[in-house]
Design an enzyme around this catalytic site. Sequence first.
Site, PDB file in Angstrom:
ATOM      1  N   SER A 124       0.823  -1.209   0.000  1.00 52.52           N
ATOM      2  CA  SER A 124       0.000   0.000   0.000  1.00 52.52           C
ATOM      3  C   SER A 124       0.859   1.261   0.000  1.00 52.52           C
ATOM      4  O   SER A 124       0.608   2.215  -0.748  1.00 52.52           O
ATOM      5  CB  SER A 124      -0.922   0.011   1.225  1.00 52.52           C
ATOM      6  OG  SER A 124      -1.840  -1.052   1.184  1.00 52.52           O
TER       7      SER A 124
ATOM      8  N   GLY B 172      -5.836  -3.857  -8.189  1.00 57.52           N
ATOM      9  CA  GLY B 172      -6.972  -2.969  -7.978  1.00 57.52           C
ATOM     10  C   GLY B 172      -6.561  -1.694  -7.285  1.00 57.52           C
ATOM     11  O   GLY B 172      -7.067  -0.614  -7.599  1.00 57.52           O
TER      12      GLY B 172
ATOM     13  N   SER C 261     -13.704   1.385   2.261  1.00 58.08           N
ATOM     14  CA  SER C 261     -12.756   1.118   1.180  1.00 58.08           C
ATOM     15  C   SER C 261     -11.675   2.180   1.168  1.00 58.08           C
ATOM     16  O   SER C 261     -11.941   3.338   0.839  1.00 58.08           O
ATOM     17  CB  SER C 261     -13.457   1.083  -0.186  1.00 58.08           C
ATOM     18  OG  SER C 261     -12.492   1.018  -1.223  1.00 58.08           O
TER      19      SER C 261
ATOM     20  N   GLN D  49      -9.313   2.231  -0.935  1.00 62.01           N
ATOM     21  CA  GLN D  49      -9.053   2.563  -2.336  1.00 62.01           C
ATOM     22  C   GLN D  49      -9.957   3.697  -2.800  1.00 62.01           C
ATOM     23  O   GLN D  49      -9.504   4.641  -3.460  1.00 62.01           O
ATOM     24  CB  GLN D  49      -9.255   1.328  -3.208  1.00 62.01           C
ATOM     25  CG  GLN D  49      -8.228   0.230  -2.972  1.00 62.01           C
ATOM     26  CD  GLN D  49      -8.520  -0.999  -3.804  1.00 62.01           C
ATOM     27  OE1 GLN D  49      -9.473  -1.048  -4.590  1.00 62.01           O
ATOM     28  NE2 GLN D  49      -7.691  -2.029  -3.644  1.00 62.01           N
TER      29      GLN D  49
ATOM     30  N   ASP E 281      -7.588  -8.061   3.859  1.00 60.00           N
ATOM     31  CA  ASP E 281      -6.782  -8.924   2.997  1.00 60.00           C
ATOM     32  C   ASP E 281      -6.281 -10.173   3.704  1.00 60.00           C
ATOM     33  O   ASP E 281      -5.747 -11.080   3.053  1.00 60.00           O
ATOM     34  CB  ASP E 281      -5.584  -8.150   2.441  1.00 60.00           C
ATOM     35  CG  ASP E 281      -5.981  -7.133   1.397  1.00 60.00           C
ATOM     36  OD1 ASP E 281      -6.971  -7.378   0.682  1.00 60.00           O
ATOM     37  OD2 ASP E 281      -5.305  -6.098   1.286  1.00 60.00           O
TER      38      ASP E 281
ATOM     39  N   LYS F 291     -12.805  -8.792  -4.371  1.00 60.37           N
ATOM     40  CA  LYS F 291     -11.353  -8.634  -4.433  1.00 60.37           C
ATOM     41  C   LYS F 291     -10.845  -9.273  -5.733  1.00 60.37           C
ATOM     42  O   LYS F 291     -11.584  -9.408  -6.699  1.00 60.37           O
ATOM     43  CB  LYS F 291     -10.719  -9.271  -3.184  1.00 60.37           C
ATOM     44  CG  LYS F 291     -10.949  -8.456  -1.907  1.00 60.37           C
ATOM     45  CD  LYS F 291     -10.082  -7.216  -1.904  1.00 60.37           C
ATOM     46  CE  LYS F 291     -10.093  -6.476  -0.601  1.00 60.37           C
ATOM     47  NZ  LYS F 291      -9.180  -5.313  -0.617  1.00 60.37           N
TER      48      LYS F 291
ATOM     49  N   ARG G  81     -13.188 -14.063  -2.600  1.00 57.39           N
ATOM     50  CA  ARG G  81     -12.304 -14.782  -1.684  1.00 57.39           C
ATOM     51  C   ARG G  81     -13.052 -15.687  -0.717  1.00 57.39           C
ATOM     52  O   ARG G  81     -12.511 -16.716  -0.284  1.00 57.39           O
ATOM     53  CB  ARG G  81     -11.412 -13.786  -0.931  1.00 57.39           C
ATOM     54  CG  ARG G  81     -10.319 -13.212  -1.819  1.00 57.39           C
ATOM     55  CD  ARG G  81      -9.449 -12.194  -1.124  1.00 57.39           C
ATOM     56  NE  ARG G  81      -8.304 -11.866  -1.982  1.00 57.39           N
ATOM     57  CZ  ARG G  81      -7.489 -10.833  -1.788  1.00 57.39           C
ATOM     58  NH1 ARG G  81      -7.697 -10.017  -0.762  1.00 57.39           N
ATOM     59  NH2 ARG G  81      -6.482 -10.618  -2.601  1.00 57.39           N
TER      60      ARG G  81
END
Length: 450
Positions: A29, A101, A174, A176, A327, A354, A358
Site C-alpha cells: 500500500s 486494484g 474502502s 481505495q 486482505d 477482491k 475470496r
Amino acid sequence: MSSHATPIPMTSSACGPLSGVAEVPGDKSISHRSLILGAMCVGETTISGLLEGDDVLDTARAMRAFGAEVTDLGGGNWSVHGVGVGGFAEPDGVIDCGNSGTGVRLIMGAMATSPITATFTGDASLNGRPMARVTDPLALFGTQAFGRKGGRLPMTIVGAAEPVPVRYVVPVPSAQVKSAVLLAGLNAPAKTVVIEAEATRDHTERMLAGFGAEITVEDTDEGRVITLTGQPELQAQHVDVPRDPSSAAFPVCAALIVPGSDVLVPGIGLNPTRAGLFTTLREMGADLSYENERTEGGEPVADLRAKFSPDMKGIEVPPARAASMIDEYPVLSVVAAFAQGQTMMRGVKELRVKESDRIDAMAKGLRANGVEVEEGPDWWAVTGLGHGNVPGGATCASQLDHRIAMSFMIMGMAANAPVSVDDGAPITTSFPIFEPLMAQLGANVARGKA
C-alpha cells in the site's frame, strides 16, 4: 501477473519446525502511494524498501507514462522526479495495471482532475472487477469514464478540465475509494471532504500530510471526516517503506500451526488500520509477541515473534475490525481450520469483490481439504478441527488471486496430506520472494502438483 502467463501449479507438504528470520518485502500500500505522490511533487522523491512485486512495478511504469521520471536504483531504492500537482502528461499508450486494484483505482484518482485522457486495462482478474465504486465519486469532480458493461476495464477516463471540490460519503469501507477521491482532490480548488463511517487504512492521509498537503482528520457523529485543501505544491520527500503486514501474515500464520516453530518477522508496520489480524490471532490464543516497538516514517513498527500455538480457539471476529484486516481473512481461515471450535467472520462482503470472490474460493478449497465452512453474502464461518486433524490432500483453484494461492500453501505445511494450487503464478504480484523465504524457514513448497 499477465493475463497470458503460464500457470504454475504448486504444492505444499508437512515440514519440520519453521525457524529463523523472515524478512518480508516492503508494504504494498505504501509502495504504490510513494510512487504516485512522488510523481505529483516538484523535485526528487527517493524511496527505500519499495516492494518490487508486479503490482507496484506496474504503478512505476504508469507514472513514467504520465510524465514522471522513475528510476530503479537497485536494492529496493528508487527515485521519482515528479511533475507537480496537475502536471501529468497524457500517456501515449494504454495503462496496464496487471492484477492491481489498488494501483488502477489510485492512479485513476490521481489523473481524474487533470485535462487529459487515459485508458486503463489489466489482467483477466482485474478486468472483471468493479470500477464504478471509484468512477462514480470521481464523476462528481467532472470526470468522465467509459468502460465495459458493469463499469469494468478496459476503461477510458477523461479528466475534468475544470474540476470542482467534492464532499463524499464513502458507502462501504474502502481505502481505495477514499484514496482515489483524496488524490483527485489535490488538483481541485478549495476543500475536498471525504467521510467514512468505519475507519480504513490511513496511509494516504498520513503520506499526504508528510508530503506537505493541508489535510485534517476529525472523528464526528457523521464518522471520520477527512478534509483536504486542494492545489498544494507537494514537497519531495524520502520515503522509507516499512515491511508489509499483509505479507508478514503468511510466515506468522505458518509458524502458529507448524509444530515446534519459532519465527521472527522484523520491521513490520503496525498501523492500527492494518493490524487487525495480529489482534485477532492473539485473541485466539496465538503465541505472538511484539518486540522492539518503535516509530519509523510516522508509522508504528515492531518485530513480530510467532511460535507454534496448538491450543488456539475459534472466536467471533468483531465486524468493526474487518477494514483493518480485509486482505488477511483468507489466511486467517486457514489458521481457524487448525483451531478448536468455530471462527465466525462477519462484515466481510468486500471479500467478494477482491481479486477473486475470496469467500467462495477459500470455502471451496477448505471443504475440499476436509474442513467445514458455512457462508453467507456478508459472513463466513470455519469449524476448526484442532491441531493434527486437518486432512488436506486436495488441489485448490487460486482464481488468479495471490492471497488464495499463498493461504493454501500455508495450509499444506501442517495438514496431514499435501495441499496443491492450480496456479501459484499470481504470488509474484505482491510477494515475489514467498517461495525462497518460506524454504529458508524450513517449509516444503514445490512447483508442480502432488
